[in-house]
Design an enzyme around this catalytic site. Structure first.
Site, PDB file in Angstrom:
ATOM      1  N   CYS A  52     -35.956 -71.448 -11.427  1.00 53.24           N
ATOM      2  CA  CYS A  52     -36.090 -70.447 -12.369  1.00 53.24           C
ATOM      3  C   CYS A  52     -37.053 -71.027 -13.522  1.00 53.24           C
ATOM      4  O   CYS A  52     -36.855 -71.946 -14.127  1.00 53.24           O
ATOM      5  CB  CYS A  52     -34.653 -70.024 -12.941  1.00 53.24           C
ATOM      6  SG  CYS A  52     -34.908 -68.680 -14.022  1.00 53.24           S
ATOM      7  N   CYS A  56     -32.554 -71.874 -20.098  1.00 56.05           N
ATOM      8  CA  CYS A  56     -30.939 -71.837 -20.304  1.00 56.05           C
ATOM      9  C   CYS A  56     -30.490 -73.284 -20.152  1.00 56.05           C
ATOM     10  O   CYS A  56     -30.396 -73.797 -19.033  1.00 56.05           O
ATOM     11  CB  CYS A  56     -30.501 -70.726 -19.396  1.00 56.05           C
ATOM     12  SG  CYS A  56     -31.284 -69.255 -19.287  1.00 56.05           S
ATOM     13  N   CYS A  59     -27.879 -74.384 -17.392  1.00 58.44           N
ATOM     14  CA  CYS A  59     -27.937 -73.755 -16.076  1.00 58.44           C
ATOM     15  C   CYS A  59     -28.519 -74.631 -14.973  1.00 58.44           C
ATOM     16  O   CYS A  59     -29.358 -75.308 -15.256  1.00 58.44           O
ATOM     17  CB  CYS A  59     -28.816 -72.442 -15.979  1.00 58.44           C
ATOM     18  SG  CYS A  59     -28.908 -71.682 -14.509  1.00 58.44           S
ATOM     19  N   CYS A  96     -21.219 -59.194  -6.065  1.00 61.32           N
ATOM     20  CA  CYS A  96     -22.171 -59.392  -7.042  1.00 61.32           C
ATOM     21  C   CYS A  96     -23.302 -60.517  -6.434  1.00 61.32           C
ATOM     22  O   CYS A  96     -22.842 -61.420  -5.876  1.00 61.32           O
ATOM     23  CB  CYS A  96     -21.588 -60.231  -8.223  1.00 61.32           C
ATOM     24  SG  CYS A  96     -20.136 -59.148  -8.712  1.00 61.32           S
ATOM     25  N   CYS A 127     -22.968 -55.190  -7.330  1.00 63.60           N
ATOM     26  CA  CYS A 127     -23.555 -55.540  -8.737  1.00 63.60           C
ATOM     27  C   CYS A 127     -24.379 -56.550  -8.266  1.00 63.60           C
ATOM     28  O   CYS A 127     -24.520 -57.332  -7.347  1.00 63.60           O
ATOM     29  CB  CYS A 127     -22.353 -56.221  -9.343  1.00 63.60           C
ATOM     30  SG  CYS A 127     -22.963 -56.962 -10.755  1.00 63.60           S
ATOM     31  N   CYS A 187     -22.414 -54.938 -17.003  1.00 73.61           N
ATOM     32  CA  CYS A 187     -21.767 -55.934 -17.088  1.00 73.61           C
ATOM     33  C   CYS A 187     -22.369 -56.931 -17.804  1.00 73.61           C
ATOM     34  O   CYS A 187     -23.243 -57.622 -17.388  1.00 73.61           O
ATOM     35  CB  CYS A 187     -21.446 -56.514 -15.708  1.00 73.61           C
ATOM     36  SG  CYS A 187     -20.380 -58.144 -15.380  1.00 73.61           S
ATOM     37  N   ARG A 259     -13.287 -60.250 -17.542  1.00 70.98           N
ATOM     38  CA  ARG A 259     -13.347 -61.152 -16.452  1.00 70.98           C
ATOM     39  C   ARG A 259     -13.152 -62.743 -16.877  1.00 70.98           C
ATOM     40  O   ARG A 259     -14.188 -63.282 -17.728  1.00 70.98           O
ATOM     41  CB  ARG A 259     -14.562 -61.080 -15.613  1.00 70.98           C
ATOM     42  CG  ARG A 259     -14.384 -61.911 -14.224  1.00 70.98           C
ATOM     43  CD  ARG A 259     -15.612 -61.661 -13.395  1.00 70.98           C
ATOM     44  NE  ARG A 259     -15.592 -60.037 -12.961  1.00 70.98           N
ATOM     45  CZ  ARG A 259     -16.573 -59.630 -13.148  1.00 70.98           C
ATOM     46  NH1 ARG A 259     -17.883 -60.151 -13.447  1.00 70.98           N
ATOM     47  NH2 ARG A 259     -16.704 -58.451 -12.673  1.00 70.98           N
TER      48      ARG A 259
HETATM   49  N1  SAM Z   1     -31.034 -64.986 -13.639  1.00 74.76           N
HETATM   50  C1  SAM Z   1     -30.083 -64.231 -13.995  1.00 74.76           C
HETATM   51  C2  SAM Z   1     -29.779 -63.881 -15.583  1.00 74.76           C
HETATM   52  O1  SAM Z   1     -29.832 -65.136 -16.272  1.00 74.76           O
HETATM   53  O2  SAM Z   1     -29.495 -62.928 -16.004  1.00 74.76           O
HETATM   54  C3  SAM Z   1     -28.872 -64.170 -13.119  1.00 74.76           C
HETATM   55  C4  SAM Z   1     -28.273 -65.259 -12.941  1.00 74.76           C
HETATM   56  S1  SAM Z   1     -27.507 -66.304 -14.302  1.00 74.76           S
HETATM   57  C5  SAM Z   1     -26.889 -67.859 -13.538  1.00 74.76           C
HETATM   58  C6  SAM Z   1     -25.922 -65.378 -14.542  1.00 74.76           C
HETATM   59  C7  SAM Z   1     -25.104 -65.812 -15.579  1.00 74.76           C
HETATM   60  O3  SAM Z   1     -24.324 -66.881 -15.323  1.00 74.76           O
HETATM   61  C8  SAM Z   1     -25.869 -66.552 -16.989  1.00 74.76           C
HETATM   62  O4  SAM Z   1     -26.093 -65.431 -17.985  1.00 74.76           O
HETATM   63  C9  SAM Z   1     -24.795 -67.341 -17.703  1.00 74.76           C
HETATM   64  O5  SAM Z   1     -23.706 -66.611 -18.601  1.00 74.76           O
HETATM   65  C10 SAM Z   1     -23.603 -67.857 -16.372  1.00 74.76           C
HETATM   66  N2  SAM Z   1     -23.697 -69.077 -16.075  1.00 74.76           N
HETATM   67  C11 SAM Z   1     -24.832 -69.867 -15.531  1.00 74.76           C
HETATM   68  N3  SAM Z   1     -24.548 -71.105 -15.435  1.00 74.76           N
HETATM   69  C12 SAM Z   1     -23.356 -71.322 -15.978  1.00 74.76           C
HETATM   70  C13 SAM Z   1     -22.653 -72.483 -16.162  1.00 74.76           C
HETATM   71  N4  SAM Z   1     -22.866 -73.708 -16.012  1.00 74.76           N
HETATM   72  N5  SAM Z   1     -21.425 -72.363 -16.822  1.00 74.76           N
HETATM   73  C14 SAM Z   1     -20.946 -70.873 -16.890  1.00 74.76           C
HETATM   74  N6  SAM Z   1     -21.743 -70.010 -16.830  1.00 74.76           N
HETATM   75  C15 SAM Z   1     -22.829 -70.064 -16.361  1.00 74.76           C
HETATM   76 FE1  SF4 Z   2     -32.473 -68.582 -14.835  1.00 76.82          FE
HETATM   77 FE2  SF4 Z   2     -30.084 -69.861 -14.732  1.00 76.82          FE
HETATM   78 FE3  SF4 Z   2     -31.111 -68.755 -17.143  1.00 76.82          FE
HETATM   79 FE4  SF4 Z   2     -30.376 -67.085 -15.210  1.00 76.82          FE
HETATM   80  S1  SF4 Z   2     -29.068 -68.176 -16.394  1.00 76.82           S
HETATM   81  S2  SF4 Z   2     -32.324 -67.065 -16.364  1.00 76.82           S
HETATM   82  S3  SF4 Z   2     -31.146 -68.413 -13.351  1.00 76.82           S
HETATM   83  S4  SF4 Z   2     -32.231 -70.406 -15.938  1.00 76.82           S
END
Ligand code: SAM
Ligand code: SF4
Ligand code: DTB
Length: 332
Positions: A52, A56, A59, A96, A127, A187, A259
């Site tokens: 990606c 973040c 992530c 989802c 979702c 959501c 949730r």
């Molecule tokens: N890329 C898209 C986005 O960011 O909206 C969808 C996937 S992203 C993995 C969805 C959500 O998963 C993130 O916004 C975050 O809140 C949650 N998430 C991701 N990594 C996480 C982690 N290590 N611990 C807890 N929540 C996490």
């Molecule tokens: Fe990409 Fe992870 Fe951020 Fe979603 S949460 S935008 S998958 S880096």
């Protein structure tokens, strides 16, 4: 519909209450708005994993960090069909699908729309979480029958740039507006335990509660600390503070489904029970989240039985009817 806006101070005042007072108030609100013993059950599937472009810092899927994750292509439709049928058999009412994109191209969106149709054939709610959307893309998803779009604001506006620099919280809210305008259920929630302060947690909930309309679904994730990410070693959040956050979310967004999302595998049954008492009424169920392990499914079933919780069957779900399609066998 006009409703009084919450102030950050009011949110913070709720956090500062004695635990018993806060939990009692949350449980009262919960009972006025929901069946206290019904929990909505969703299952997650990562349809496109890794690489990606966003940064973040929590992530596993960001290309910026070496988390040992293999980059994967978009999942074939048959694999989605098989996973969706399995989730339905296991008792999920919502499926989802998540993709590690900053935003989908129109072509990618059409592929996801085929997946949404496959999920809808099972009778479950669908979702997706695909990153930022344009208004026309939200419309396409609505036409395809999508029930919910997940797009987390993740944290407070004040703490946001310490977590993500490749987009702003305003970008996230803009997509939430497009989703809402298209008539798709929203959501949106976030992550707790990223080193944010209690003020940040209050501000984060305040932003969600003060959206034009609060999200129908509010996922609260306890940070899963992923080795290789900048948040790998952030000190764990006190579970009591997590329970408080659930309670404040319940009071500020009485009609929403809150949730208890990622991080349950690190929580005792007792902590989870407190979260349900505080007003959580939705979970992710199944062996995996997107890339991280989820709580054990058999243990979840035992916990539901012990607590007298039952899976909620949402209106509009066709889980008592046969699915419109059969799972096709795939070699896996
Ligand atoms: N890329 C898209 C986005 O960011 O909206 C969808 C996937 S992203 C993995 C969805 C959500 O998963 C993130 O916004 C975050 O809140 C949650 N998430 C991701 N990594 C996480 C982690 N290590 N611990 C807890 N929540 C996490
Ligand atoms: Fe990409 Fe992870 Fe951020 Fe979603 S949460 S935008 S998958 S880096
Ligand atoms: C949400 O709030 N949590 C889910 C879902 N929305 C997409 C994702 C949790 C991801 C946990 C870490 C992982 O599996 O990589």
């Amino acid at each position: 519909m006009s409703r009084p806006a919450w102030s950050k101070q009011e949110a913070l005042d709720l956090f500062e209450k004695p635990f018993n007072d806060l939990l009692f108030q949350a449980q009262q609100v919960h009972r006025e708005h929901h069946d206290p013993n019904a929990v909505q059950v969703s299952t997650l599937l990562s349809i496109k994993t890794g690489a990606c472009p966003e940064d973040c810092s929590y992530c596993s899927q960001s290309a910026r960090y070496d988390t040992g994750l293999e980059r994967e292509r978009l999942l074939p439709l048959d694999e989605v069909r098989t996973a969706a049928h399995r989730a339905r058999e296991k008792g999920a009412s919502r499926f989802c699908m998540g993709a590690a994109w900053r935003n989908p191209t129109d072509r990618q969106l059409e592929n996801v729309i085929d997946m949404v149709r496959v999920v809808k054939e099972t009778g479950m709610e669908a979702c997706v979480t695909l990153g930022m959307l344009k208004p026309a893309q939200a419309q396409r998803l609505k036409e395809a029958g999508l029930d919910y779009y997940n797009h987390n604001i993740d944290t407070s506006a004040e703490f946001y740039d310490q977590v993500i620099t490749t987009r702003s919280i305003e970008d996230r809210i803009e997509t939430l507006d497009h989703v809402r305008d298209a008539g798709i259920n929203v959501c949106s929630g976030g992550i707790l335990g990223m080193g944010e302060s209690r003020e940040d947690r209050a501000s984060f909930l305040n932003t969600l509660a003060n959206l034009k309309q609060p999200p129908e679904s509010v996922p609260l994730n306890m940070l899963v600390r992923i080795p290789g990410t900048p948040m790998a070693d952030v000190p764990a959040l006190d579970p009591i503070e997590f329970i408080r956050t659930v309670a404040v979310a319940r009071i500020m967004m009485p009609d929403s489904h809150v949730r208890l999302s990622a991080g349950r595998e690190g929580m005792s049954e007792a902590i989870q029970a407190w979260c349900f008492f505080a007003g959580a009424n939705s979970i992710f169920y199944g062996e995996k989240l997107l890339t991280a392990d989820n709580a054990d499914a058999a243990e979840d079933e035992a916990m539901f039985a012990k607590l007298g919780l039952t899976p909620l069957v949402p209106e509009g779900c066709r889980l008592d009817e046969p699915a419109d399609s059969e799972p096709r066998s795939v070699s896996a």
